[in-house]
Design a protein around this motif. Structure first.
Motif, PDB file in Angstrom:
ATOM      1  N   ALA A  22       6.945 -11.762   7.315  1.00 35.01           N
ATOM      2  CA  ALA A  22       5.778 -12.012   7.094  1.00 35.01           C
ATOM      3  C   ALA A  22       6.205  -9.753   8.036  1.00 35.01           C
ATOM      4  CB  ALA A  22       4.830 -12.796   7.875  1.00 35.01           C
ATOM      5  N   LEU A  23       6.604 -10.482   9.479  1.00 33.81           N
ATOM      6  CA  LEU A  23       6.529  -8.745   9.765  1.00 33.81           C
ATOM      7  C   LEU A  23       7.245  -7.791   9.060  1.00 33.81           C
ATOM      8  CD1 LEU A  23       8.093 -10.325  13.419  1.00 33.81           C
ATOM      9  CD2 LEU A  23       5.863  -9.623  12.800  1.00 33.81           C
ATOM     10  N   LEU A  24       8.185  -8.010   8.517  1.00 26.73           N
ATOM     11  CA  LEU A  24       8.372  -6.565   7.440  1.00 26.73           C
ATOM     12  C   LEU A  24       7.707  -6.342   6.791  1.00 26.73           C
ATOM     13  CD1 LEU A  24      12.494  -8.154   6.707  1.00 26.73           C
ATOM     14  CD2 LEU A  24      11.469  -6.138   8.222  1.00 26.73           C
ATOM     15  N   ILE A  25       7.072  -7.257   5.847  1.00 22.13           N
ATOM     16  CA  ILE A  25       5.321  -7.210   4.898  1.00 22.13           C
ATOM     17  C   ILE A  25       4.719  -6.148   5.794  1.00 22.13           C
ATOM     18  CG2 ILE A  25       4.178  -8.228   3.418  1.00 22.13           C
ATOM     19  CD1 ILE A  25       6.064 -10.293   2.411  1.00 22.13           C
ATOM     20  N   LYS A  26       4.298  -6.564   6.516  1.00 20.33           N
ATOM     21  CA  LYS A  26       2.965  -6.285   7.379  1.00 20.33           C
ATOM     22  C   LYS A  26       3.779  -4.517   7.620  1.00 20.33           C
ATOM     23  CE  LYS A  26       1.346  -6.544  12.185  1.00 20.33           C
ATOM     24  NZ  LYS A  26       1.123  -7.248  13.617  1.00 20.33           N
ATOM     25  N   HIS A  68       8.336  -4.550  -3.482  1.00 19.46           N
ATOM     26  CA  HIS A  68       7.628  -4.918  -4.721  1.00 19.46           C
ATOM     27  C   HIS A  68       6.767  -6.684  -4.068  1.00 19.46           C
ATOM     28  CE1 HIS A  68       7.586  -7.448  -8.278  1.00 19.46           C
ATOM     29  NE2 HIS A  68       7.489  -8.414  -8.335  1.00 19.46           N
ATOM     30  N   GLU A  69       7.440  -6.938  -3.199  1.00 25.11           N
ATOM     31  CA  GLU A  69       6.739  -8.005  -2.381  1.00 25.11           C
ATOM     32  C   GLU A  69       5.452  -7.363  -1.723  1.00 25.11           C
ATOM     33  OE1 GLU A  69       7.087 -10.854  -2.262  1.00 25.11           O
ATOM     34  OE2 GLU A  69       8.760 -11.000  -3.717  1.00 25.11           O
ATOM     35  N   VAL A  70       5.492  -6.184  -0.900  1.00 30.29           N
ATOM     36  CA  VAL A  70       4.615  -5.827  -0.500  1.00 30.29           C
ATOM     37  C   VAL A  70       3.508  -5.289  -1.472  1.00 30.29           C
ATOM     38  CG1 VAL A  70       3.302  -3.864   1.023  1.00 30.29           C
ATOM     39  CG2 VAL A  70       5.458  -4.514   1.485  1.00 30.29           C
ATOM     40  N   SER A 113     -11.716  -1.914   5.423  1.00 27.83           N
ATOM     41  CA  SER A 113     -12.357  -0.906   5.099  1.00 27.83           C
ATOM     42  C   SER A 113     -11.154   0.264   5.643  1.00 27.83           C
ATOM     43  CB  SER A 113     -13.307   0.464   5.928  1.00 27.83           C
ATOM     44  OG  SER A 113     -13.525   1.591   5.931  1.00 27.83           O
ATOM     45  N   GLY A 114     -10.243   1.193   5.350  1.00 27.99           N
ATOM     46  CA  GLY A 114      -9.397   1.613   6.164  1.00 27.99           C
ATOM     47  C   GLY A 114      -7.872   0.325   6.067  1.00 27.99           C
ATOM     48  N   ALA A 115      -8.351  -0.336   5.690  1.00 28.17           N
ATOM     49  CA  ALA A 115      -6.890  -1.779   4.983  1.00 28.17           C
ATOM     50  C   ALA A 115      -5.545  -0.945   4.622  1.00 28.17           C
ATOM     51  CB  ALA A 115      -7.573  -2.803   4.699  1.00 28.17           C
ATOM     52  N   TRP A 116      -4.363  -1.081   4.970  1.00 24.50           N
ATOM     53  CA  TRP A 116      -3.112  -0.926   4.255  1.00 24.50           C
ATOM     54  C   TRP A 116      -3.185  -1.102   2.684  1.00 24.50           C
ATOM     55  CZ3 TRP A 116       0.406  -3.595   1.809  1.00 24.50           C
ATOM     56  CH2 TRP A 116       0.475  -5.194   2.257  1.00 24.50           C
ATOM     57  N   GLN A 117      -3.712  -2.305   2.394  1.00 22.02           N
ATOM     58  CA  GLN A 117      -3.558  -2.880   1.547  1.00 22.02           C
ATOM     59  C   GLN A 117      -4.128  -2.169   0.076  1.00 22.02           C
ATOM     60  OE1 GLN A 117      -4.195  -5.241   3.931  1.00 22.02           O
ATOM     61  NE2 GLN A 117      -3.088  -6.606   3.761  1.00 22.02           N
ATOM     62  N   TYR A 118      -5.061  -1.607   1.232  1.00 18.63           N
ATOM     63  CA  TYR A 118      -5.815  -0.980  -0.234  1.00 18.63           C
ATOM     64  C   TYR A 118      -5.233   0.428  -0.458  1.00 18.63           C
ATOM     65  CZ  TYR A 118      -9.897  -4.349  -0.691  1.00 18.63           C
ATOM     66  OH  TYR A 118     -10.287  -5.938  -0.477  1.00 18.63           O
ATOM     67  N   GLN A 119      -4.728   0.749   0.827  1.00 19.99           N
ATOM     68  CA  GLN A 119      -4.123   2.888   0.706  1.00 19.99           C
ATOM     69  C   GLN A 119      -2.792   1.854  -0.010  1.00 19.99           C
ATOM     70  OE1 GLN A 119      -3.800   2.560   4.693  1.00 19.99           O
ATOM     71  NE2 GLN A 119      -5.901   3.607   5.227  1.00 19.99           N
ATOM     72  N   LEU A 120      -2.263   1.410  -0.260  1.00 21.65           N
ATOM     73  CA  LEU A 120      -1.038   1.282  -0.417  1.00 21.65           C
ATOM     74  C   LEU A 120      -1.173   1.090  -2.144  1.00 21.65           C
ATOM     75  CD1 LEU A 120       1.943   1.478  -0.577  1.00 21.65           C
ATOM     76  CD2 LEU A 120       1.445  -1.378  -0.400  1.00 21.65           C
ATOM     77  N   LEU A 121      -2.226   0.623  -2.838  1.00 22.14           N
ATOM     78  CA  LEU A 121      -2.494   0.290  -3.906  1.00 22.14           C
ATOM     79  C   LEU A 121      -3.452   2.048  -4.682  1.00 22.14           C
ATOM     80  CD1 LEU A 121      -3.488  -3.192  -4.600  1.00 22.14           C
ATOM     81  CD2 LEU A 121      -1.233  -2.482  -5.112  1.00 22.14           C
ATOM     82  N   ILE A 122      -3.591   2.216  -4.331  1.00 22.91           N
ATOM     83  CA  ILE A 122      -4.373   3.667  -4.387  1.00 22.91           C
ATOM     84  C   ILE A 122      -3.272   4.571  -4.437  1.00 22.91           C
ATOM     85  CG2 ILE A 122      -5.694   5.590  -3.934  1.00 22.91           C
ATOM     86  CD1 ILE A 122      -7.958   3.592  -3.199  1.00 22.91           C
ATOM     87  N   ARG A 123      -2.460   4.442  -3.125  1.00 23.93           N
ATOM     88  CA  ARG A 123      -1.073   5.756  -3.813  1.00 23.93           C
ATOM     89  C   ARG A 123      -0.150   5.274  -4.300  1.00 23.93           C
ATOM     90  NH1 ARG A 123       1.800   9.360   0.035  1.00 23.93           N
ATOM     91  NH2 ARG A 123       0.626   8.453   2.082  1.00 23.93           N
ATOM     92  N   GLU A 124      -0.311   4.065  -4.957  1.00 26.25           N
ATOM     93  CA  GLU A 124       0.979   3.921  -5.792  1.00 26.25           C
ATOM     94  C   GLU A 124       0.189   4.168  -7.248  1.00 26.25           C
ATOM     95  OE1 GLU A 124       4.188   2.701  -8.259  1.00 26.25           O
ATOM     96  OE2 GLU A 124       4.324   2.940  -5.696  1.00 26.25           O
ATOM     97  N   ALA A 125      -1.442   4.186  -7.740  1.00 27.27           N
ATOM     98  CA  ALA A 125      -1.343   4.034  -8.767  1.00 27.27           C
ATOM     99  C   ALA A 125      -1.818   5.973  -9.066  1.00 27.27           C
ATOM    100  CB  ALA A 125      -3.308   3.980  -8.864  1.00 27.27           C
TER     101      ALA A 125
END
Length: 222
Positions: A22-26, A68-70, A113-125
């Motif tokens: 979990a720490l690695l994913i975070k 991929h897990e992230v 707002s600002g959560a990494w999950q949203y930032q990451l998927l936008i970056r990947e898109a």
């Protein structure tokens, strides 16, 4: 060690056992979201998570496996309140299903707002890593197809119509500022934060639905 680690990342206290994964994913999620897949090494992530340098390979097989897990974790968080089931319900009109989906998406994006999950998927898109083809094909693409079909039904058009795809992109990207740079909104548009999250989500939904309605009216006049 790379200069990435010196940029305001706080190391976790040493934690072993079941918490390591979990720490690695975070920490990987936070770092990938800010800097991108290529800029971060497995060593960087292990340093931030205070685990041994071999931990990424041990738990995920490789940095790519961890990525991929992230991505899957990010998608789980975002999809948890997106009401995809409502989008496919035969008892709900396409208009109501789309409005409900958009409201839930806007609400959740603003709350987180600002959560990494949203930032990451936008970056990947918009800036693809090049290593997430399976995730895109098996997770993202099916979701886009579902939403595109609902938009098409509401517009009375085929999913391949440019208007359908323009409407879809507009609706899905309008909340990007909350995801990527919420601090800029607070600085430059403080009035946004004078109202409730519910009101913001409602207005954004109404804005999108009104734009789509304009397409419908224009098409009817043609």
């Amino acid at each position: 060690m790379t200069k990435i680690k010196n940029k305001n990342y706080q190391r976790e206290n040493r934690t072993d056992g079941n918490h390591t994964r979990a720490l690695l994913i975070k920490h990987a999620g936070i770092m990938f979201a800010e800097h991108g897949y290529q800029a971060i090494s497995s060593k960087d992530i292990c340093w931030a998570a205070s685990v041994t340098p071999a931990s990424v390979n041990y738990h995920f097989g490789s940095k790519e496996g961890l990525y991929h897990e992230v991505l899957m974790e990010a998608e789980r968080v975002i999809s948890s309140s997106a009401s995809f089931e409502q989008l496919t319900s035969p008892s709900i009109s396409a208009k109501d299903a789309l409005a409900g989906f958009l409201y839930n998406r806007f609400y959740d994006t603003i709350v987180h707002s600002g959560a990494w999950q949203y930032q990451l998927l936008i970056r990947e898109a918009f800036m693809p890593s090049g290593v997430a083809e399976a995730f895109e094909e098996n997770v993202i693409r099916p979701r886009f197809i579902i939403i595109k079909e609902v938009v098409a039904r509401h517009l009375g058009m085929v999913p391949e119509d440019p208007k359908v795809q323009e409407a879809l992109i507009a609706c899905l990207t309008i909340s990007s500022p909350w995801s990527v740079k919420p601090e800029l909104l607070k600085k430059n548009m403080p009035a946004i934060y004078s109202c409730s999250v519910e009101d913001q989500a409602k207005r954004l939904t109404e804005f999108c639905m009104a734009g789509i309605a304009t397409y419908i009216k224009h098409d009817a006049k043609s």
